[in-house]
Design a protein around this motif. Structure first.
Motif, PDB file in Angstrom:
ATOM      1  N   PRO A 125     -26.503  15.923 -23.080  1.00  0.00           N
ATOM      2  CA  PRO A 125     -26.538  17.163 -23.894  1.00  0.00           C
ATOM      3  C   PRO A 125     -25.797  18.324 -23.242  1.00  0.00           C
ATOM      4  N   LEU A 126     -25.895  18.449 -21.921  1.00  0.00           N
ATOM      5  CA  LEU A 126     -25.155  19.510 -21.236  1.00  0.00           C
ATOM      6  C   LEU A 126     -23.648  19.252 -21.294  1.00  0.00           C
ATOM      7  N   THR A 127     -23.259  17.994 -21.239  1.00  0.00           N
ATOM      8  CA  THR A 127     -21.843  17.674 -21.385  1.00  0.00           C
ATOM      9  C   THR A 127     -21.337  18.092 -22.759  1.00  0.00           C
ATOM     10  N   ALA A 128     -22.142  17.841 -23.785  1.00  0.00           N
ATOM     11  CA  ALA A 128     -21.741  18.252 -25.134  1.00  0.00           C
ATOM     12  C   ALA A 128     -21.596  19.765 -25.224  1.00  0.00           C
ATOM     13  N   ILE A 129     -22.484  20.499 -24.570  1.00  0.00           N
ATOM     14  CA  ILE A 129     -22.384  21.965 -24.573  1.00  0.00           C
ATOM     15  C   ILE A 129     -21.120  22.420 -23.857  1.00  0.00           C
ATOM     16  N   ASN A 130     -20.850  21.826 -22.704  1.00  0.00           N
ATOM     17  CA  ASN A 130     -19.637  22.193 -21.967  1.00  0.00           C
ATOM     18  C   ASN A 130     -18.373  21.882 -22.764  1.00  0.00           C
ATOM     19  N   VAL A 131     -18.355  20.742 -23.415  1.00  0.00           N
ATOM     20  CA  VAL A 131     -17.190  20.379 -24.224  1.00  0.00           C
ATOM     21  C   VAL A 131     -17.017  21.357 -25.375  1.00  0.00           C
ATOM     22  N   MET A 143     -20.287  23.960 -13.984  1.00  0.00           N
ATOM     23  CA  MET A 143     -20.974  23.467 -12.794  1.00  0.00           C
ATOM     24  C   MET A 143     -22.411  23.981 -12.729  1.00  0.00           C
ATOM     25  N   LEU A 144     -22.619  25.257 -13.047  1.00  0.00           N
ATOM     26  CA  LEU A 144     -23.980  25.805 -13.016  1.00  0.00           C
ATOM     27  C   LEU A 144     -24.864  25.175 -14.086  1.00  0.00           C
ATOM     28  N   LEU A 145     -24.308  24.879 -15.244  1.00  0.00           N
ATOM     29  CA  LEU A 145     -25.089  24.182 -16.274  1.00  0.00           C
ATOM     30  C   LEU A 145     -25.508  22.800 -15.789  1.00  0.00           C
ATOM     31  N   TYR A 146     -24.578  22.072 -15.187  1.00  0.00           N
ATOM     32  CA  TYR A 146     -24.918  20.757 -14.646  1.00  0.00           C
ATOM     33  C   TYR A 146     -25.924  20.878 -13.508  1.00  0.00           C
ATOM     34  N   LEU A 147     -25.765  21.884 -12.670  1.00  0.00           N
ATOM     35  CA  LEU A 147     -26.691  22.064 -11.555  1.00  0.00           C
ATOM     36  C   LEU A 147     -28.102  22.352 -12.052  1.00  0.00           C
ATOM     37  N   THR A 148     -28.213  23.146 -13.100  1.00  0.00           N
ATOM     38  CA  THR A 148     -29.529  23.396 -13.705  1.00  0.00           C
ATOM     39  C   THR A 148     -30.134  22.114 -14.244  1.00  0.00           C
ATOM     40  N   GLY A 149     -29.317  21.296 -14.902  1.00  0.00           N
ATOM     41  CA  GLY A 149     -29.819  20.024 -15.408  1.00  0.00           C
ATOM     42  C   GLY A 149     -30.225  19.075 -14.305  1.00  0.00           C
ATOM     43  N   ILE A 162      -7.434  19.062 -25.484  1.00  0.00           N
ATOM     44  CA  ILE A 162      -7.740  17.734 -24.940  1.00  0.00           C
ATOM     45  C   ILE A 162      -8.015  17.798 -23.446  1.00  0.00           C
ATOM     46  N   PHE A 163      -7.136  18.460 -22.713  1.00  0.00           N
ATOM     47  CA  PHE A 163      -7.197  18.377 -21.259  1.00  0.00           C
ATOM     48  C   PHE A 163      -8.146  19.396 -20.628  1.00  0.00           C
ATOM     49  N   VAL A 164      -8.321  20.565 -21.221  1.00  0.00           N
ATOM     50  CA  VAL A 164      -9.218  21.549 -20.607  1.00  0.00           C
ATOM     51  C   VAL A 164     -10.669  21.054 -20.581  1.00  0.00           C
ATOM     52  N   PRO A 165     -11.258  20.607 -21.702  1.00  0.00           N
ATOM     53  CA  PRO A 165     -12.630  20.073 -21.599  1.00  0.00           C
ATOM     54  C   PRO A 165     -12.728  18.849 -20.710  1.00  0.00           C
ATOM     55  N   LEU A 166     -11.736  17.955 -20.798  1.00  0.00           N
ATOM     56  CA  LEU A 166     -11.787  16.730 -20.006  1.00  0.00           C
ATOM     57  C   LEU A 166     -11.763  17.036 -18.514  1.00  0.00           C
ATOM     58  N   LEU A 167     -10.833  17.870 -18.084  1.00  0.00           N
ATOM     59  CA  LEU A 167     -10.722  18.187 -16.663  1.00  0.00           C
ATOM     60  C   LEU A 167     -11.891  19.050 -16.191  1.00  0.00           C
ATOM     61  N   THR A 168     -12.378  19.946 -17.049  1.00  0.00           N
ATOM     62  CA  THR A 168     -13.514  20.781 -16.650  1.00  0.00           C
ATOM     63  C   THR A 168     -14.743  19.928 -16.368  1.00  0.00           C
ATOM     64  N   VAL A 169     -15.031  18.979 -17.241  1.00  0.00           N
ATOM     65  CA  VAL A 169     -16.177  18.087 -17.020  1.00  0.00           C
ATOM     66  C   VAL A 169     -15.937  17.190 -15.810  1.00  0.00           C
ATOM     67  N   ALA A 170     -14.713  16.682 -15.667  1.00  0.00           N
ATOM     68  CA  ALA A 170     -14.408  15.771 -14.558  1.00  0.00           C
ATOM     69  C   ALA A 170     -14.532  16.455 -13.210  1.00  0.00           C
ATOM     70  N   VAL A 171     -14.285  17.756 -13.148  1.00  0.00           N
ATOM     71  CA  VAL A 171     -14.386  18.480 -11.877  1.00  0.00           C
ATOM     72  C   VAL A 171     -15.792  19.040 -11.664  1.00  0.00           C
ATOM     73  N   SER A 172     -16.389  19.600 -12.701  1.00  0.00           N
ATOM     74  CA  SER A 172     -17.659  20.313 -12.528  1.00  0.00           C
ATOM     75  C   SER A 172     -18.839  19.374 -12.294  1.00  0.00           C
ATOM     76  N   PRO A 212     -19.047  16.198 -10.704  1.00  0.00           N
ATOM     77  CA  PRO A 212     -19.177  15.798  -9.290  1.00  0.00           C
ATOM     78  C   PRO A 212     -19.447  16.979  -8.362  1.00  0.00           C
ATOM     79  N   LEU A 213     -18.858  18.121  -8.664  1.00  0.00           N
ATOM     80  CA  LEU A 213     -19.090  19.293  -7.822  1.00  0.00           C
ATOM     81  C   LEU A 213     -20.553  19.723  -7.875  1.00  0.00           C
ATOM     82  N   ALA A 214     -21.160  19.656  -9.056  1.00  0.00           N
ATOM     83  CA  ALA A 214     -22.582  20.002  -9.172  1.00  0.00           C
ATOM     84  C   ALA A 214     -23.453  19.007  -8.411  1.00  0.00           C
ATOM     85  N   ILE A 215     -23.096  17.735  -8.449  1.00  0.00           N
ATOM     86  CA  ILE A 215     -23.871  16.730  -7.714  1.00  0.00           C
ATOM     87  C   ILE A 215     -23.803  17.007  -6.211  1.00  0.00           C
TER      88      ILE A 215
END
Length: 333
Positions: free
Chosen positions: A252-258, A213-219, A115-125, A127-130
């Protein structure tokens, strides 16, 4: 009586004239391609054959062997297996007073990690990519710095975290320096049952953020700038643009990260093995670690079948999660 003039069948000396045609109407002297195509196909099969053979031996045979082993008891040294059918699965899920409680505890801990690893990974990566995408200078250097946790040797990173999280480690020392001694952990952050699992989740997120973060940055770099400019012209600010326009486009990138983080949370166990070995008192035991223990840390006990059965249960759970994730992704696209 006149005779019909037939076209000359031979070309003049200049090389120009009517080409001889076959009865079916095809041009004459057509190259015979089937033999060449067959030769290329055989060559391709020969190049692929070693990889296919290796996969058949190391992949299919291993999978079949492990699946058969899940219905037997074996200690790895006895000459024969003892077939028990579905007893291994029943012992793991509810019947055994020894293994069923361990599996339930590990399953609960694994659920919290999932529950928490995907949630926190997306929540941090995200904004960091932006923020990194808006940097104009030294973007490549910063990208490399953020990616260091992923490429660093895992064992070295785990031992470094152990040193930081000890009772006399860097975190407790920093809290004492800042006058926050009440937040210190005298047993260490990994020695306290109330903080051990949460601390390991933070460590896992720290290691997973670079790839996400790199996946989001590419997107972000693939989004048409006109879309963002149109949102800004409509009066959308920074927050509204990123979370009402950019976020849906990167779903779609969020789904991949999750999906990647769910797979790692369900099957990964290296962090737990090296840093806590499931302690204290099994508060950080996860299903992957229990599978490893049943397979390799029971000496000569016949638990390889139990380990294989638990591995197949993990595989089934991962397959279900992947199908649910793909279904959710298709519904959004």
């Amino acid at each position: 009586m006149t005779t019909a003039h037939r076209p000359a069948l031979s070309e003049p000396s200049g090389g120009r004239g009517i080409r001889r045609r076959s009865p079916a109407g095809a041009p004459g002297k057509t190259p015979r391609r089937p033999r060449r195509v067959r030769t290329e196909a055989v060559s391709g099969y020969l190049f692929v054959a070693p990889a296919v053979l290796l996969f058949a031996v190391m992949g299919l045979y291993t999978i079949g062997y492990g699946f058969a082993l899940s219905f037997a008891t074996w200690n790895g040294y006895a000459p024969n297996w003892e077939w028990v059918g579905l007893d291994n699965y029943a012992d793991l899920l509810w019947r055994s007073p020894i293994y069923a409680p361990l599996v339930r505890t590990a399953a609960l801990n694994t659920l919290w990690v999932m529950i928490f690893v995907p949630l926190l990974t997306v929540a941090v990566s995200f904004p960091l990519a932006i923020l990194l995408n808006q940097v104009k200078r030294f973007q490549g250097v910063l990208r490399s710095v953020y990616f260091v946790p992923y490429v660093t040797s895992g064992i070295a990173v785990y031992f470094a975290w152990q040193y930081i999280l000890r009772p006399d480690g860097a975190i407790n020392s920093l809290l004492g320096t800042l006058g926050l001694g009440s937040l210190q952990e005298p047993q260490g952050w990994l020695g306290n049952p109330d903080t051990a699992l949460a601390t390991l989740i933070v460590v896992i997120v720290w290691g997973n953020v670079p790839v996400a973060m790199l996946l989001y940055l590419t997107g972000l770099q693939s989004i048409d700038r006109s879309v963002l400019e149109a949102a800004q012209l409509d009066g959308a600010g920074w927050w509204r643009t990123n979370f009402s326009v950019v976020w849906p486009l990167l779903m779609p990138l969020t789904a991949i990260n999750v999906l990647l983080n769910l797979r790692e949370s369900l099957q990964g166990f290296q962090t737990f093995l090296v840093m806590t070995d499931g302690g204290p008192a099994d508060h950080t035991s996860v299903l992957g670690l229990e599978t490893y223990r049943l397979a390799f840390l029971k000496n000569l006990a016949p638990t390889l079948g139990l380990a294989s059965a638990l591995g197949w249960l993990l595989f089934a759970a991962a397959t279900v999660l992947a199908l649910i994730n793909l279904r959710a992704l298709r519904s959004r696209v």
